[in-house]
Design an enzyme around this catalytic site. Structure first.
Site, short mmCIF file in Angstrom:
data_model
loop_
_atom_site.label_atom_id
_atom_site.label_comp_id
_atom_site.label_asym_id
_atom_site.label_seq_id
_atom_site.Cartn_x
_atom_site.Cartn_y
_atom_site.Cartn_z
CB CYS A 142 56.68 13.76 -44.50
SG CYS A 142 58.36 13.87 -44.14
CG HIS A 162 70.52 24.00 -26.83
ND1 HIS A 162 71.43 23.23 -26.80
CD2 HIS A 162 70.21 24.42 -25.58
CE1 HIS A 162 71.79 22.68 -25.31
NE2 HIS A 162 70.78 23.69 -24.68
#
Length: 145
Positions: A68, A101
């Site tokens: 977006c 991570h």
């Protein structure tokens, strides 16, 4: 190179970049399921975010790409879905860390702020990185309530 089944979705602000992303991923050998939108006509990003969120949450794709204008709104909607970890990725390093991570499974691109070359580099980093597990696994498990 690992190949993935990838679902992609965007709102009107991300439409042009989504079209580039779909072609780029297809050229790299990924299977792409384009969930829309289909033009630059104004639409509500949550509709497309929820379609993508269901694909990821229900395991019908390996990874997702959302777009977006800023990547914020679509990511917020995506992250309402269980098992979805959408990360706003504005550079390759952030994209790699999101996978390594945080075990991100959706790369959210801020279409108004990236060139096609930047988007390609971010996607490459995201798709090439792998979750490191270890101490990160405990933290990722704490995300879902």
């Amino acid at each position: 190179m690992k190949t993935f089944n990838v679902a992609i979705a965007s709102d009107h602000a991300g439409y042009r970049m989504k079209e580039f992303v779909a072609g780029y991923l297809l050229a790299k050998g990924y299977a792409v399921n384009d969930l829309g939108t289909r033009s630059e006509e104004s639409v509500d990003y949550p509709v497309y975010a929820h379609a993508l969120g269901r694909e990821v949450a229900e395991g019908r794709c390996d990874l997702g790409v959302s777009l977006c204008g800023s990547a914020n709104g679509i990511s917020m909607a995506l992250n309402k879905h269980p098992k979805v970890r959408a990360a706003v990725c504005w550079c390759p390093e952030i994209a790699a860390l999101a996978r390594q991570h945080n075990d991100a499974n959706v790369c959210s691109l801020p279409a108004r702020f990236l060139s096609e070359e930047q988007a390609a580099a971010i996607l490459d980093a995201f798709f090439e990185a792998e979750f490191e597990g270890g101490r990160h696994r405990r933290r990722v498990e704490m995300i879902d309530l």
